[in-house]
Enzyme design. Structure first.
Site, PDB file in Angstrom:
ATOM      1  N   ASP A  17       1.064  -1.175   0.141  1.00  0.00           N
ATOM      2  CA  ASP A  17      -0.014  -0.210   0.145  1.00  0.00           C
ATOM      3  C   ASP A  17       0.933   1.199  -0.359  1.00  0.00           C
ATOM      4  O   ASP A  17       0.811   1.940   1.028  1.00  0.00           O
ATOM      5  CB  ASP A  17      -1.050  -0.245   1.233  1.00  0.00           C
ATOM      6  CG  ASP A  17      -1.697   1.220   1.235  1.00  0.00           C
ATOM      7  OD1 ASP A  17      -2.487   1.025   0.175  1.00  0.00           O
ATOM      8  OD2 ASP A  17      -2.784   1.005   2.095  1.00  0.00           O
ATOM      9  N   GLU A  96      -6.448   4.815  -9.899  1.00  0.00           N
ATOM     10  CA  GLU A  96      -7.430   4.882  -9.485  1.00  0.00           C
ATOM     11  C   GLU A  96      -7.999   5.941 -10.255  1.00  0.00           C
ATOM     12  O   GLU A  96      -7.407   7.235 -10.652  1.00  0.00           O
ATOM     13  CB  GLU A  96      -7.028   5.832  -8.077  1.00  0.00           C
ATOM     14  CG  GLU A  96      -8.929   6.065  -7.599  1.00  0.00           C
ATOM     15  CD  GLU A  96      -8.193   5.664  -5.857  1.00  0.00           C
ATOM     16  OE1 GLU A  96      -9.590   6.120  -5.567  1.00  0.00           O
ATOM     17  OE2 GLU A  96      -7.421   5.140  -4.749  1.00  0.00           O
ATOM     18  N   LYS A 132      -9.065   1.658 -10.131  1.00  0.00           N
ATOM     19  CA  LYS A 132      -9.030   1.457  -9.058  1.00  0.00           C
ATOM     20  C   LYS A 132     -10.571   2.095  -8.648  1.00  0.00           C
ATOM     21  O   LYS A 132     -10.923   3.866  -9.186  1.00  0.00           O
ATOM     22  CB  LYS A 132      -8.527   1.936  -7.645  1.00  0.00           C
ATOM     23  CG  LYS A 132      -7.347   0.865  -7.365  1.00  0.00           C
ATOM     24  CD  LYS A 132      -6.280   1.960  -6.250  1.00  0.00           C
ATOM     25  CE  LYS A 132      -7.439   1.777  -4.990  1.00  0.00           C
ATOM     26  NZ  LYS A 132      -6.559   2.875  -3.808  1.00  0.00           N
ATOM     27  N   THR A 156     -12.920   0.343  -3.981  1.00  0.00           N
ATOM     28  CA  THR A 156     -11.854   0.673  -2.928  1.00  0.00           C
ATOM     29  C   THR A 156     -13.128   1.648  -2.474  1.00  0.00           C
ATOM     30  O   THR A 156     -14.168   2.085  -2.494  1.00  0.00           O
ATOM     31  CB  THR A 156     -10.924   1.075  -3.451  1.00  0.00           C
ATOM     32  OG1 THR A 156     -10.153   2.439  -2.407  1.00  0.00           O
ATOM     33  CG2 THR A 156     -11.290   2.968  -3.733  1.00  0.00           C
ATOM     34  N   PHE A 178     -12.050  -0.978   3.780  1.00  0.00           N
ATOM     35  CA  PHE A 178     -10.922  -0.185   5.050  1.00  0.00           C
ATOM     36  C   PHE A 178     -11.111  -0.169   6.544  1.00  0.00           C
ATOM     37  O   PHE A 178     -11.881   0.208   6.650  1.00  0.00           O
ATOM     38  CB  PHE A 178     -11.856   1.524   3.977  1.00  0.00           C
ATOM     39  CG  PHE A 178     -11.077   2.062   3.282  1.00  0.00           C
ATOM     40  CD1 PHE A 178     -10.012   0.562   2.353  1.00  0.00           C
ATOM     41  CD2 PHE A 178      -9.971   3.354   3.202  1.00  0.00           C
ATOM     42  CE1 PHE A 178      -9.839   1.300   1.529  1.00  0.00           C
ATOM     43  CE2 PHE A 178      -9.154   3.574   2.304  1.00  0.00           C
ATOM     44  CZ  PHE A 178      -9.729   2.262   0.937  1.00  0.00           C
TER      45      PHE A 178
END
Length: 317
Positions: A17, A96, A132, A156, A178
């Site tokens: 990440d 993303e 994403k 996400t 998350f």
């Protein structure tokens, strides 16, 4: 005894990440995931300065419009950094879509196609890319279409069970619930400030989703994300994938206590219930104050960091 990081690799795919090349070279993840916040940090690393220049020069060659150049350079930069990451990781990189498109299905699809096209222009096949998208109803519908085109998606900013159900039913490749941001919300909004890993609301959310996916035979990958401590990671050992920051990868690498599997597919299967529709999705998500707050907050923060990244790029146009 091997480190907990090495033990974890035996039953969970480890994803980095971060956009930090050095960290990826050190910890050797299978995949890597980025977002506007991570790209903003990466843009401040001296090793990336050349990619900003390359992106800006390319954008200038495409048009004379400053607005177009800014968009082109931003998109190109995310792809150039993705390219460098793919030189290190053997699997996939997540790139993303602009968070400001989170409520526009058509624009999200077009942006995703554009990013994949950029990757293909520099010789990277779409099989190595995950697009994403925020787990809004509109984002999930965009992903559903993209999956049909052979563009795999990573949904996400996922906080509610309704988001997870809709993603699975849409056939998305992967979701990123998350954990840490769920934990943050409960610490901020309740009297309870500490949680044992088993009681952590973020951990419990991922476990519920994982068990439901396996029970009903959905192939969507569950990738826990946004961790605050290694206890959360340890409590989800066995999850399909976990995306972990360099700081927590370091802690796992320096810990050699036994790491038992916490999640495992029971092998039991049942037919899923009737598909979730938009009304049920919106109402169920709305009833979850945490999920409603954190989804909106996450979109705002990613959008803010995207604007900061654009300001950094704009100074060089």
């Amino acid at each position: 005894m091997t480190s907990q990081l090495e033990q974890l690799r035996k039953f969970t795919t480890v994803v980095a990440d971060t956009g930090d090349i050095a960290a990826m070279q050190k910890y050797k993840p299978e995949d890597a995931t980025t977002n506007p916040s991570l790209l903003l940090k990466a843009a401040g690393i001296p090793e990336y300065a050349g990619y900003i220049t390359e992106a800006v020069d390319w954008a200038k060659s495409q048009s004379n419009s400053r607005d177009s150049q800014l968009t082109d350079a931003s998109d190109r930069l995310s792809v150039l950094i993705g390219r460098e990451i793919l030189k290190i990781v053997p699997g996939r990189v997540s790139t993303e879509v602009d968070a400001r498109l989170s409520f526009d299905t058509h624009a999200s699809i077009e942006k995703a196609r554009r990013l994949v096209g950029f990757y293909e222009d520099i010789g990277i096949k779409r099989e190595r890319i995950l697009i994403k998208l925020a787990s809004t109803w509109e984002g999930i519908r965009a992903a559903e279409q993209l999956q049909k085109e052979g563009i795999n998606c990573n949904l996400t900013l996922l906080f509610s069970f309704e988001q997870a159900v809709a993603c699975a039913e849409a056939g998305v490749f992967l979701i990123s619930p998350f954990v840490g941001r769920i934990f943050d919300w409960y610490v901020e909004h309740t009297d309870k400030k500490t949680y044992a890993p088993e009681e952590d609301p973020g951990v419990q959310s991922v476990r519920r989703i994982y068990d439901w996916y396996k029970l009903h035979g959905f192939e969507t990958v569950v990738m826990g994300a946004s961790f605050r401590n290694i206890g959360q990671i340890q409590a989800l050992a066995g999850c399909d994938r976990l995306t972990i920051s360099p700081e927590l990868l370091k802690q796992l690498d320096e810990t050699d206590a036994p790491l038992p599997i916490a999640l495992k597919d029971s092998g039991r299967r049942e037919p899923a219930q009737a598909k979730i529709d938009e009304a049920k999705f919106r109402w169920g998500h709305n009833e979850n104050a945490m999920a409603t707050d954190k989804l909106a907050d996450g979109i705002r923060k990613f959008a803010a960091d995207q604007r900061k990244l654009e300001a950094l790029i704009g100074a060089k146009l």
